[in-house]
Design a protein around this motif. Structure first.
Motif, PDB file in Angstrom:
ATOM      1  N   GLY A  22     -14.401  -3.882  -5.127  1.00 11.18           N
ATOM      2  CA  GLY A  22     -13.502  -2.963  -4.456  1.00 11.18           C
ATOM      3  C   GLY A  22     -13.158  -3.343  -3.036  1.00 11.18           C
ATOM      4  O   GLY A  22     -12.435  -2.601  -2.367  1.00 11.18           O
ATOM      5  N   PRO A  41     -11.710  -6.402  -0.199  1.00 13.20           N
ATOM      6  CA  PRO A  41     -10.915  -7.636  -0.151  1.00 13.20           C
ATOM      7  C   PRO A  41     -11.772  -8.840   0.205  1.00 13.20           C
ATOM      8  O   PRO A  41     -12.925  -8.681   0.632  1.00 13.20           O
ATOM      9  CB  PRO A  41      -9.873  -7.344   0.945  1.00 13.20           C
ATOM     10  CG  PRO A  41     -10.495  -6.284   1.791  1.00 13.20           C
ATOM     11  CD  PRO A  41     -11.338  -5.457   0.870  1.00 13.20           C
ATOM     12  N   ARG A  82      -5.379  -8.921  -5.017  1.00  8.87           N
ATOM     13  CA  ARG A  82      -5.597  -7.542  -5.436  1.00  8.87           C
ATOM     14  C   ARG A  82      -5.096  -7.361  -6.861  1.00  8.87           C
ATOM     15  O   ARG A  82      -4.079  -7.942  -7.255  1.00  8.87           O
ATOM     16  CB  ARG A  82      -4.886  -6.583  -4.504  1.00  8.87           C
ATOM     17  CG  ARG A  82      -5.135  -5.118  -4.847  1.00  8.87           C
ATOM     18  CD  ARG A  82      -4.572  -4.185  -3.814  1.00  8.87           C
ATOM     19  NE  ARG A  82      -4.797  -2.797  -4.192  1.00  8.87           N
ATOM     20  CZ  ARG A  82      -4.479  -1.749  -3.434  1.00  8.87           C
ATOM     21  NH1 ARG A  82      -3.929  -1.952  -2.245  1.00  8.87           N
ATOM     22  NH2 ARG A  82      -4.720  -0.519  -3.848  1.00  8.87           N
ATOM     23  N   PRO A 110      -3.171  -5.308  -9.214  1.00 12.18           N
ATOM     24  CA  PRO A 110      -2.226  -4.181  -9.192  1.00 12.18           C
ATOM     25  C   PRO A 110      -2.575  -3.156 -10.265  1.00 12.18           C
ATOM     26  O   PRO A 110      -3.191  -3.469 -11.279  1.00 12.18           O
ATOM     27  CB  PRO A 110      -0.875  -4.857  -9.479  1.00 12.18           C
ATOM     28  CG  PRO A 110      -1.077  -6.303  -9.181  1.00 12.18           C
ATOM     29  CD  PRO A 110      -2.512  -6.589  -9.496  1.00 12.18           C
ATOM     30  N   ASP A 134      -6.883   1.719  -9.899  1.00 15.46           N
ATOM     31  CA  ASP A 134      -7.165   2.882  -9.076  1.00 15.46           C
ATOM     32  C   ASP A 134      -8.579   3.356  -9.403  1.00 15.46           C
ATOM     33  O   ASP A 134      -8.840   3.817 -10.518  1.00 15.46           O
ATOM     34  CB  ASP A 134      -6.157   3.997  -9.339  1.00 15.46           C
ATOM     35  CG  ASP A 134      -6.335   5.176  -8.396  1.00 15.46           C
ATOM     36  OD1 ASP A 134      -6.920   4.964  -7.316  1.00 15.46           O
ATOM     37  OD2 ASP A 134      -5.897   6.294  -8.740  1.00 15.46           O
ATOM     38  N   PRO A 135      -9.534   3.193  -8.473  1.00 15.04           N
ATOM     39  CA  PRO A 135      -9.400   2.689  -7.103  1.00 15.04           C
ATOM     40  C   PRO A 135      -9.094   1.188  -7.061  1.00 15.04           C
ATOM     41  O   PRO A 135      -9.210   0.500  -8.066  1.00 15.04           O
ATOM     42  CB  PRO A 135     -10.761   2.998  -6.483  1.00 15.04           C
ATOM     43  CG  PRO A 135     -11.698   2.989  -7.651  1.00 15.04           C
ATOM     44  CD  PRO A 135     -10.918   3.557  -8.796  1.00 15.04           C
ATOM     45  N   ALA A 136      -8.732   0.706  -5.863  1.00 15.97           N
ATOM     46  CA  ALA A 136      -8.302  -0.680  -5.703  1.00 15.97           C
ATOM     47  C   ALA A 136      -9.405  -1.654  -6.092  1.00 15.97           C
ATOM     48  O   ALA A 136     -10.589  -1.434  -5.811  1.00 15.97           O
ATOM     49  CB  ALA A 136      -7.873  -0.927  -4.259  1.00 15.97           C
ATOM     50  N   TRP A 150     -10.288  -6.091  -6.370  1.00 16.97           N
ATOM     51  CA  TRP A 150      -9.894  -7.421  -5.931  1.00 16.97           C
ATOM     52  C   TRP A 150     -10.580  -8.471  -6.787  1.00 16.97           C
ATOM     53  O   TRP A 150     -11.755  -8.323  -7.154  1.00 16.97           O
ATOM     54  CB  TRP A 150     -10.290  -7.648  -4.471  1.00 16.97           C
ATOM     55  CG  TRP A 150      -9.508  -6.824  -3.492  1.00 16.97           C
ATOM     56  CD1 TRP A 150      -9.698  -5.503  -3.195  1.00 16.97           C
ATOM     57  CD2 TRP A 150      -8.412  -7.261  -2.689  1.00 16.97           C
ATOM     58  NE1 TRP A 150      -8.799  -5.089  -2.263  1.00 16.97           N
ATOM     59  CE2 TRP A 150      -7.990  -6.152  -1.922  1.00 16.97           C
ATOM     60  CE3 TRP A 150      -7.762  -8.475  -2.538  1.00 16.97           C
ATOM     61  CZ2 TRP A 150      -6.939  -6.235  -1.023  1.00 16.97           C
ATOM     62  CZ3 TRP A 150      -6.711  -8.548  -1.636  1.00 16.97           C
ATOM     63  CH2 TRP A 150      -6.301  -7.456  -0.896  1.00 16.97           C
TER      64      TRP A 150
END
Length: 528
Positions: free
Chosen positions: A291, A293, A302, A304, A307-309, A311
C-alpha cells in the motif's frame, strides 16, 4: 550459486512475507559455511604455507568479483539453473597452490564477491554459505582421486570429480532454499529440467580452470594470461545469453500472468497470481504488492482501480536497460491487474446483489436456503442449525400512515437492530416485505431463547423516523434441526411457530416443539 528458480538470481522469489522456515534455513546454511571457512583459516595457519596466500588473493579477488556477476543461466520453461564461472578459480587454486592456501583464498573470494552483490540479504547469505560448503565437498572429492602429478589424466579426472561434487552439493542446497521459500517440494526443485545441462556446463567451466593451471605449470608464467581470452569470451557470451534468456522467460511469465489474472475469481487470487508471476517478470526476481509507493532504491507502478491504493514495487536493477525493461514490465502488469481487478470487483458486486437484500443489505432468502442446506447436510460439522422466523407486528400501519419512504427507513432500522440483537452468533436475513429470519449455528435451545428475547425486546422499542416516531413489534418462531433433517421442513416448523406467536397477540417468541424433522423423501408421489 548453482540455483534452481526463476529468472532472478538467488534462492527464491520475493513474497509479501518470507516464510520463517526459509529465513532459518538460509541463515543456517550461512553459519555452517562460515564455520567451515574458519576451520580452513585454522588449517592454513597450521600449514606454514603463508607466502602464497597474497599472490592467490591478488588473482582471485578481482576475477571472482567480476565472474560472479555474470553467471550463465540454463532455462527450460519458467525455471532455470545458474552456472557460476567463479568456480573455475577454485579448480585453478587447488591445482597450483597447497590445498590449505587454495581453500582459504577461495573462501575469502566467495565472501567478498557474494556478500557485496546487490541481491537481498537472505539470498546473499545462502549463496555464500552454499558456495563455502560446496567447496568443502569439492576439495574432499578431488583429494580422494588426485595423484602426484598435477598435470595428468588422473588429475583431470580428479578435477571433474571435485567439480561434480561441488555442483551436487550446491544444487541440493539451492533446491532446498527455493522449496522452503516457495513452501513447495524439494524433489520438484531437484528435478528441474535444466539440472543435467547445468552440470555439463559446470564441468566445462571447471576444465577451463584446470587448463589455466596446466598452462601455468608447464609453460612460462606469462602464458597463463592468454587464458583470459577464452574466459572473457565465455563471460561475454554468457552475459548476452543470460540477457536473452531472461527476456524470454520474462515474456513467458507475463503471458502466464495475463492468463491467470484473467481466470482469477477473487481479489486475493488475482493479487497472488500478479505477484507470483510478476516476480519472474522483473529483473531482480522480486516483486512486492503493498500500500505504499516505492522508496529509495526501488521502482514501482500504482495499480489502477485498487481501493485502497496498491503499488507494484521492485528493486532498481544495475543497468539502465534492465531498469527501462522493468518499468515497462511493471506498466504492463499494472494494466493487466487493473483490468482484471475491475472485472473481479464487478463480479463480486453482482454476486453480492444476488445474495443480499438491496434495501437493508442483509442476506436474502436465497442465501438463507443455501446456508441452511449446508448446515443440515448429512455429516455436516456444527451440530445442525436453529432458524428464527421474524414477522413485524404493526408494520403495515406505519407504512400506510407515514408513507412508503418511512416504511423503507423502518425496514433498514429493523435490520440494524436485528444485527445487534443476533451478534456474532448468527446471521440475519430479509425474506421479503416485513419478514426476516435469523440462522443460528447448533441446536442449543437456551441460546435460541436468548436470541429470541433480544430480538423481541430490540424491535419493541420506538423508532425515530424522519416522518415521525413509530412503534412496532415482532412475532418470532424458532425451530431447531439436526444434520440430515429436511431444510424445508425446518423452515415450515419455524413458520408455524411464528404464527402461533402472532395468534397469541404478537410481540413474543414461540419455540417449536422439538420433533424429528422429516427426512428428505426419495419415494414416489404415489408412495407419499
Amino acid at each position: 550459486m548453482t540455483g534452481t528458480g526463476t529468472a532472478g538470481d538467488g534462492a527464491a522469489g520475493l513474497a509479501a512475507a518470507v516464510p520463517r522456515a526459509s529465513v532459518v534455513f538460509d541463515v543456517t546454511v550461512f553459519v555452517l559455511g562460515a564455520a567451515a571457512a574458519l576451520e580452513r583459516a585454522r588449517r592454513w595457519s597450521d600449514s606454514g604455507a603463508h607466502h602464497e596466500l597474497l599472490p592467490a588473493l591478488a588473482v582471485c579477488l578481482p576475477l571472482g568479483w567480476v565472474l560472479s556477476r555474470f553467471p550463465m543461466r540454463v532455462s527450460r520453461g519458467a525455471d532455470g539453473v545458474a552456472v557460476p564461472f567463479e568456480s573455475l578459480l577454485l579448480v585453478y587454486l587447488l591445482t597450483t597452490v597447497p590445498r590449505a592456501t587454495a581453500v582459504l583464498a577461495w573462501s575469502v573470494t566467495v565472501v567478498a564477491a557474494y556478500l557485496t552483490d546487490r541481491l537481498d540479504w537472505q539470498t546473499r547469505l545462502v549463496n555464500t554459505g552454499s558456495a563455502l560448503l560446496s567447496s568443502v565437498a569439492a576439495t574432499l572429492a578431488l583429494s580422494a582421486v588426485a595423484g602426484d602429478q598435477p598435470v595428468s589424466a588422473r588429475q583431470l579426472l580428479a578435477v571433474l570429480t571435485g567439480a561434480g561434487a561441488y555442483y551436487a552439493c550446491d544444487y541440493a542446497v539451492s533446491a532446498a532454499s527455493v522449496s522452503t521459500s516457495r513452501r513447495g517440494s524439494w524433489w520438484r526443485e531437484v528435478r528441474n529440467p535444466g539440472g543435467l545441462l547445468g552440470l555439463a556446463l559446470f564441468l566445462v567451466v571447471a576444465t577451463l580452470g584446470y587448463l589455466a593451471a596446466a598452462v601455468q605449470l608447464t609453460m612460462p608464467a606469462w602464458t597463463a594470461l592468454l587464458m583470459l581470452v577464452p574466459i572473457l569470451a565465455v563471460v561475454v557470451a554468457a552475459s548476452a545469453s543470460r540477457t536473452s534468456e531472461d527476456r524470454r522467460t520474462q515474456q513467458h511469465q507475463l503471458f502466464r500472468a495475463s492468463v491467470e489474472v484473467h481466470d482469477a475469481s477473487t481479489r486475493e487470487d488475482l493479487l497472488d497470481a500478479l505477484q507470483r508471476h510478476g516476480a519472474a517478470v522483473v529483473s531482480s526476481g522480486r516483486l512486492a504488492i503493498r500500500g505504499t509507493p516505492p522508496g529509495a532504491g526501488e521502482v514501482g507502478r500504482r495499480l489502477p482501480a485498487a481501493d485502497p491504493a496498491l503499488w507494484l514495487v521492485t528493486g532498481i536493477p544495475r543497468s539502465q536497460a534492465s531498469r527501462r525493461y522493468d518499468e515497462a514490465a511493471l506498466e504492463s502488469l499494472a494494466s493487466l491487474g487493473a483490468a482484471a481487478l475491475e472485472r473481479v470487483v464487478l463480479t463480486e458486486a453482482v454476486e453480492h446483489r444476488a445474495g443480499h437484500d438491496e434495501l437493508t443489505g442483509l442476506p436474502n432468502r436465497r442465501s438463507l436456503a443455501t446456508r441452511l442446506a449446508a448446515a443440515l447436510a448429512p455429516g455436516a460439522a456444527g451440530g445442525g442449525a436453529t432458524v428464527l422466523f421474524v414477522d413485524l407486528d404493526g408494520f403495515k400501519t406505519v407504512n400506510d400512515e407515514l408513507g412508503h419512504a418511512a416504511g423503507d427507513e423502518l425496514l433498514t432500522a429493523v435490520a440494524g437492530r436485528l444485527r445487534e440483537a443476533v451478534g456474532d452468533g448468527g446471521t440475519g436475513h430479509r425474506l421479503g416485505g416485513d419478514e426476516f429470519a435469523v440462522l443460528l449455528a447448533g441446536q442449543d435451545v437456551a441460546v435460541a431463547a436468548g436470541v429470541c428475547d433480544r430480538v423481541v425486546t430490540a424491535l419493541r422499542a420506538p423508532f425515530a423516523l424522519l416522518a415521525g416516531p413509530a412503534t412496532i413489534g415482532a412475532s418470532v418462531g424458532a425451530a431447531t434441526g439436526a444434520p440430515g433433517d429436511d431444510p424445508d421442513a425446518l423452515l415450515s416448523h419455524a413458520d408455524r411457530a411464528m404464527y402461533r406467536a402472532k395468534r397469541a397477540g404478537g410481540r413474543r417468541a414461540v419455540l417449536a416443539d422439538r420433533e424429528p424433522a422429516p427426512q428428505p423423501s426419495s419415494s414416489s408421489p404415489e408412495e407419499r
